[in-house]
Every structure is written in C-alpha cells, then in structure tokens.
Design a protein around this motif. Structure first.
Motif, PDB file in Angstrom:
ATOM      1  N   GLN A   1       0.841  -1.186   0.000  1.00  0.00           N
ATOM      2  CA  GLN A   1       0.000   0.000   0.000  1.00  0.00           C
ATOM      3  C   GLN A   1       0.882   1.243   0.000  1.00  0.00           C
ATOM      4  OE1 GLN A   1      -3.186  -0.316  -0.252  1.00  0.00           O
ATOM      5  NE2 GLN A   1      -3.861   1.815  -0.006  1.00  0.00           N
ATOM      6  N   VAL A   2       0.499   2.217  -0.793  1.00  0.00           N
ATOM      7  CA  VAL A   2       1.232   3.468  -0.884  1.00  0.00           C
ATOM      8  C   VAL A   2       0.295   4.593  -0.446  1.00  0.00           C
ATOM      9  CG1 VAL A   2       2.425   5.068  -2.397  1.00  0.00           C
ATOM     10  CG2 VAL A   2       2.646   2.597  -2.774  1.00  0.00           C
ATOM     11  N   HIS A   3       0.710   5.331   0.539  1.00  0.00           N
ATOM     12  CA  HIS A   3      -0.093   6.437   1.060  1.00  0.00           C
ATOM     13  C   HIS A   3       0.509   7.741   0.558  1.00  0.00           C
ATOM     14  CE1 HIS A   3      -2.750   8.654   3.635  1.00  0.00           C
ATOM     15  NE2 HIS A   3      -1.751   9.204   4.308  1.00  0.00           N
ATOM     16  N   LEU A   4      -0.275   8.479  -0.233  1.00  0.00           N
ATOM     17  CA  LEU A   4       0.201   9.711  -0.852  1.00  0.00           C
ATOM     18  C   LEU A   4      -0.474  10.920  -0.213  1.00  0.00           C
ATOM     19  CD1 LEU A   4      -0.087   8.520  -4.563  1.00  0.00           C
ATOM     20  CD2 LEU A   4       1.954   8.512  -3.116  1.00  0.00           C
ATOM     21  N   VAL A   5       0.307  11.950   0.030  1.00  0.00           N
ATOM     22  CA  VAL A   5      -0.230  13.166   0.635  1.00  0.00           C
ATOM     23  C   VAL A   5       0.231  14.369  -0.181  1.00  0.00           C
ATOM     24  CG1 VAL A   5      -0.311  14.614   2.687  1.00  0.00           C
ATOM     25  CG2 VAL A   5      -0.196  12.120   2.925  1.00  0.00           C
ATOM     26  N   GLU A   6      -0.736  15.096  -0.738  1.00  0.00           N
ATOM     27  CA  GLU A   6      -0.427  16.293  -1.511  1.00  0.00           C
ATOM     28  C   GLU A   6      -0.434  17.533  -0.621  1.00  0.00           C
ATOM     29  OE1 GLU A   6      -3.196  13.771  -4.240  1.00  0.00           O
ATOM     30  OE2 GLU A   6      -3.095  14.363  -2.133  1.00  0.00           O
ATOM     31  N   SER A   7       0.343  18.522  -1.025  1.00  0.00           N
ATOM     32  CA  SER A   7       0.367  19.808  -0.324  1.00  0.00           C
ATOM     33  C   SER A   7       0.758  20.891  -1.314  1.00  0.00           C
ATOM     34  CB  SER A   7       1.353  19.770   0.847  1.00  0.00           C
ATOM     35  OG  SER A   7       2.671  19.541   0.378  1.00  0.00           O
ATOM     36  N   GLY A   8       0.587  22.143  -0.885  1.00  0.00           N
ATOM     37  CA  GLY A   8       1.040  23.264  -1.694  1.00  0.00           C
ATOM     38  C   GLY A   8      -0.046  24.001  -2.447  1.00  0.00           C
ATOM     39  N   GLY A   9      -1.262  23.507  -2.397  1.00  0.00           N
ATOM     40  CA  GLY A   9      -2.340  24.203  -3.076  1.00  0.00           C
ATOM     41  C   GLY A   9      -2.702  25.500  -2.372  1.00  0.00           C
ATOM     42  N   GLY A  10      -3.544  26.288  -3.034  1.00  0.00           N
ATOM     43  CA  GLY A  10      -3.966  27.545  -2.439  1.00  0.00           C
ATOM     44  C   GLY A  10      -4.598  28.448  -3.467  1.00  0.00           C
ATOM     45  N   LEU A  11      -4.748  29.706  -3.070  1.00  0.00           N
ATOM     46  CA  LEU A  11      -5.332  30.726  -3.930  1.00  0.00           C
ATOM     47  C   LEU A  11      -4.223  31.598  -4.490  1.00  0.00           C
ATOM     48  CD1 LEU A  11      -7.780  32.358  -5.004  1.00  0.00           C
ATOM     49  CD2 LEU A  11      -7.749  33.599  -2.825  1.00  0.00           C
ATOM     50  N   VAL A  12      -4.234  31.807  -5.791  1.00  0.00           N
ATOM     51  CA  VAL A  12      -3.203  32.611  -6.434  1.00  0.00           C
ATOM     52  C   VAL A  12      -3.847  33.417  -7.563  1.00  0.00           C
ATOM     53  CG1 VAL A  12      -2.567  30.778  -8.056  1.00  0.00           C
ATOM     54  CG2 VAL A  12      -0.893  32.534  -7.454  1.00  0.00           C
ATOM     55  N   GLN A  13      -3.295  34.564  -7.854  1.00  0.00           N
ATOM     56  CA  GLN A  13      -3.798  35.373  -8.957  1.00  0.00           C
ATOM     57  C   GLN A  13      -3.290  34.834 -10.289  1.00  0.00           C
ATOM     58  OE1 GLN A  13      -2.681  39.459  -8.097  1.00  0.00           O
ATOM     59  NE2 GLN A  13      -4.672  39.832  -7.143  1.00  0.00           N
ATOM     60  N   ALA A  14      -4.037  35.100 -11.324  1.00  0.00           N
ATOM     61  CA  ALA A  14      -3.623  34.701 -12.671  1.00  0.00           C
ATOM     62  C   ALA A  14      -2.237  35.264 -12.974  1.00  0.00           C
ATOM     63  CB  ALA A  14      -4.632  35.187 -13.695  1.00  0.00           C
ATOM     64  N   GLY A  15      -1.418  34.420 -13.588  1.00  0.00           N
ATOM     65  CA  GLY A  15      -0.045  34.796 -13.873  1.00  0.00           C
ATOM     66  C   GLY A  15       0.936  34.385 -12.801  1.00  0.00           C
ATOM     67  N   GLY A  16       0.408  33.971 -11.653  1.00  0.00           N
ATOM     68  CA  GLY A  16       1.258  33.590 -10.540  1.00  0.00           C
ATOM     69  C   GLY A  16       1.731  32.155 -10.628  1.00  0.00           C
ATOM     70  N   SER A  17       2.413  31.719  -9.572  1.00  0.00           N
ATOM     71  CA  SER A  17       3.010  30.382  -9.532  1.00  0.00           C
ATOM     72  C   SER A  17       2.679  29.679  -8.224  1.00  0.00           C
ATOM     73  CB  SER A  17       4.539  30.473  -9.671  1.00  0.00           C
ATOM     74  OG  SER A  17       4.906  31.051 -10.902  1.00  0.00           O
ATOM     75  N   LEU A  18       2.667  28.374  -8.291  1.00  0.00           N
ATOM     76  CA  LEU A  18       2.544  27.514  -7.115  1.00  0.00           C
ATOM     77  C   LEU A  18       3.398  26.283  -7.353  1.00  0.00           C
ATOM     78  CD1 LEU A  18      -1.282  27.409  -6.217  1.00  0.00           C
ATOM     79  CD2 LEU A  18       0.545  28.420  -4.830  1.00  0.00           C
ATOM     80  N   ARG A  19       3.872  25.690  -6.267  1.00  0.00           N
ATOM     81  CA  ARG A  19       4.543  24.401  -6.378  1.00  0.00           C
ATOM     82  C   ARG A  19       3.828  23.399  -5.484  1.00  0.00           C
ATOM     83  NH1 ARG A  19      10.705  22.391  -4.985  1.00  0.00           N
ATOM     84  NH2 ARG A  19       9.970  22.670  -2.829  1.00  0.00           N
ATOM     85  N   LEU A  20       3.316  22.375  -6.109  1.00  0.00           N
ATOM     86  CA  LEU A  20       2.673  21.301  -5.373  1.00  0.00           C
ATOM     87  C   LEU A  20       3.699  20.224  -5.036  1.00  0.00           C
ATOM     88  CD1 LEU A  20      -0.614  20.834  -7.442  1.00  0.00           C
ATOM     89  CD2 LEU A  20      -0.116  22.464  -5.604  1.00  0.00           C
ATOM     90  N   ALA A  21       3.473  19.563  -3.940  1.00  0.00           N
ATOM     91  CA  ALA A  21       4.324  18.449  -3.537  1.00  0.00           C
ATOM     92  C   ALA A  21       3.456  17.258  -3.160  1.00  0.00           C
ATOM     93  CB  ALA A  21       5.212  18.843  -2.362  1.00  0.00           C
ATOM     94  N   CYS A  22       3.971  16.091  -3.395  1.00  0.00           N
ATOM     95  CA  CYS A  22       3.288  14.852  -3.015  1.00  0.00           C
ATOM     96  C   CYS A  22       4.321  13.947  -2.367  1.00  0.00           C
ATOM     97  CB  CYS A  22       2.672  14.191  -4.236  1.00  0.00           C
ATOM     98  SG  CYS A  22       1.964  12.559  -3.937  1.00  0.00           S
ATOM     99  N   THR A  23       4.073  13.585  -1.136  1.00  0.00           N
ATOM    100  CA  THR A  23       5.039  12.769  -0.406  1.00  0.00           C
ATOM    101  C   THR A  23       4.434  11.446   0.006  1.00  0.00           C
ATOM    102  OG1 THR A  23       4.411  13.730   1.720  1.00  0.00           O
ATOM    103  CG2 THR A  23       6.144  14.845   0.493  1.00  0.00           C
ATOM    104  N   THR A  24       5.293  10.492   0.270  1.00  0.00           N
ATOM    105  CA  THR A  24       4.863   9.205   0.778  1.00  0.00           C
ATOM    106  C   THR A  24       5.911   8.675   1.734  1.00  0.00           C
ATOM    107  OG1 THR A  24       4.121   6.987   0.183  1.00  0.00           O
ATOM    108  CG2 THR A  24       5.938   7.899  -1.099  1.00  0.00           C
ATOM    109  N   SER A  25       5.488   7.850   2.634  1.00  0.00           N
ATOM    110  CA  SER A  25       6.424   7.242   3.573  1.00  0.00           C
ATOM    111  C   SER A  25       6.909   5.921   3.015  1.00  0.00           C
ATOM    112  CB  SER A  25       5.747   7.028   4.930  1.00  0.00           C
ATOM    113  OG  SER A  25       4.614   6.203   4.769  1.00  0.00           O
ATOM    114  N   GLY A  26       7.908   5.356   3.643  1.00  0.00           N
ATOM    115  CA  GLY A  26       8.393   4.055   3.225  1.00  0.00           C
ATOM    116  C   GLY A  26       9.583   4.139   2.285  1.00  0.00           C
ATOM    117  N   ARG A  27      10.081   2.994   1.919  1.00  0.00           N
ATOM    118  CA  ARG A  27      11.307   2.925   1.139  1.00  0.00           C
ATOM    119  C   ARG A  27      11.041   2.573  -0.318  1.00  0.00           C
ATOM    120  NH1 ARG A  27      15.106  -0.624   5.276  1.00  0.00           N
ATOM    121  NH2 ARG A  27      14.938   0.783   7.072  1.00  0.00           N
ATOM    122  N   THR A  28       9.785   2.561  -0.735  1.00  0.00           N
ATOM    123  CA  THR A  28       9.470   2.077  -2.069  1.00  0.00           C
ATOM    124  C   THR A  28       9.177   3.183  -3.063  1.00  0.00           C
ATOM    125  OG1 THR A  28       7.114   1.873  -1.525  1.00  0.00           O
ATOM    126  CG2 THR A  28       8.526  -0.047  -1.106  1.00  0.00           C
TER     127      THR A  28
END
Length: 123
Positions: A1-28
């Motif tokens: 089983q792989v547990h994925l957790v996203e982060s980094g979303g939000g509200l931004v104005q047009a033309g702006g930038s965001l960086r999303l991240a997705c992490t998981t635990s374990g060695r796989t």
C-alpha cells in the motif's frame, strides 16, 4: 500500500506560480512512476504530467506544456509540480498518483491516489 499526501495548493492570482508536492512514507517511492492529475468542478479528471521512476522521462499534457514542470526527489520521497503562468482555467483539485510503471500513469491514471489539494486561480 502506498499512502500519498499532496500539499502546496492555495489561492493565487492569474499569472502567478505555485509548487505542489506529493510525499509518501516508506522505502518504495523510487519503485513507482508518479503522476499529477486534476479535476475541475463538473469536469472529468484529466492528466497533467507524469514522471518515470528515476525521473529520466517526463510527459506533460498539451494544456500545461511550457507552464508546468514535474520533477521528483527520490531521497525525499517527493514528487513536485511546479506551476507557472497560472490561468483561471487551471482551477481544480490536483491529485498525485503512483503506479509501478509510467505506462500505467499515462493510460489509466495509477494504482494509488492521494486525497488532493485545491488550486484556485483568480482572474
């Protein structure tokens, strides 16, 4: 089983930038290809970008090509989606997915999914 957790979303104005991240635990983490998908209200989920297990191959959908970049850091068990020049049409819940092979990401989405992170782009 792989547990994925996203982060980094939000509200931004047009033309702006965001960086999303997705992490998981374990060695796989490095044994999985990863993907980013999004779903806007009233629309079907759509592919955004995918990356191979070691990061040597990446694919972007045409609608984000040149604006979004997928990358991964296997030492940190994290895949990223750098989003630049955001448009109101990019507003959606963004999901990451994992699969043993990139072909699965590209054809069916993935075997494991995170809960998603909301991205809202204001005009």
């Amino acid at each position: 089983q792989v547990h994925l957790v996203e982060s980094g979303g939000g509200l931004v104005q047009a033309g702006g930038s965001l960086r999303l991240a997705c992490t998981t635990s374990g060695r796989t983490f490095s044994t999985y290809a990863m993907g980013w998908f999004r779903q806007a209200p009233g629309k079907e989920r759509e592919f955004v970008a995918g990356i191979s297990r070691r990061g040597g191959m990446t694919y972007n959908s045409d609608i984000v090509k040149g604006r979004f970049t997928i990358s991964r850091d296997n030492a940190k068990n994290t895949v990223y989606l750098q989003m630049n020049i955001l448009e109101p049409e990019d507003t959606a819940v963004y999901y990451c997915s994992a699969a043993p092979d990139l072909s699965v990401i590209l054809t069916s989405g993935g075997d494991y999914w995170g809960q998603g992170t909301q991205v809202t782009v204001s005009s």
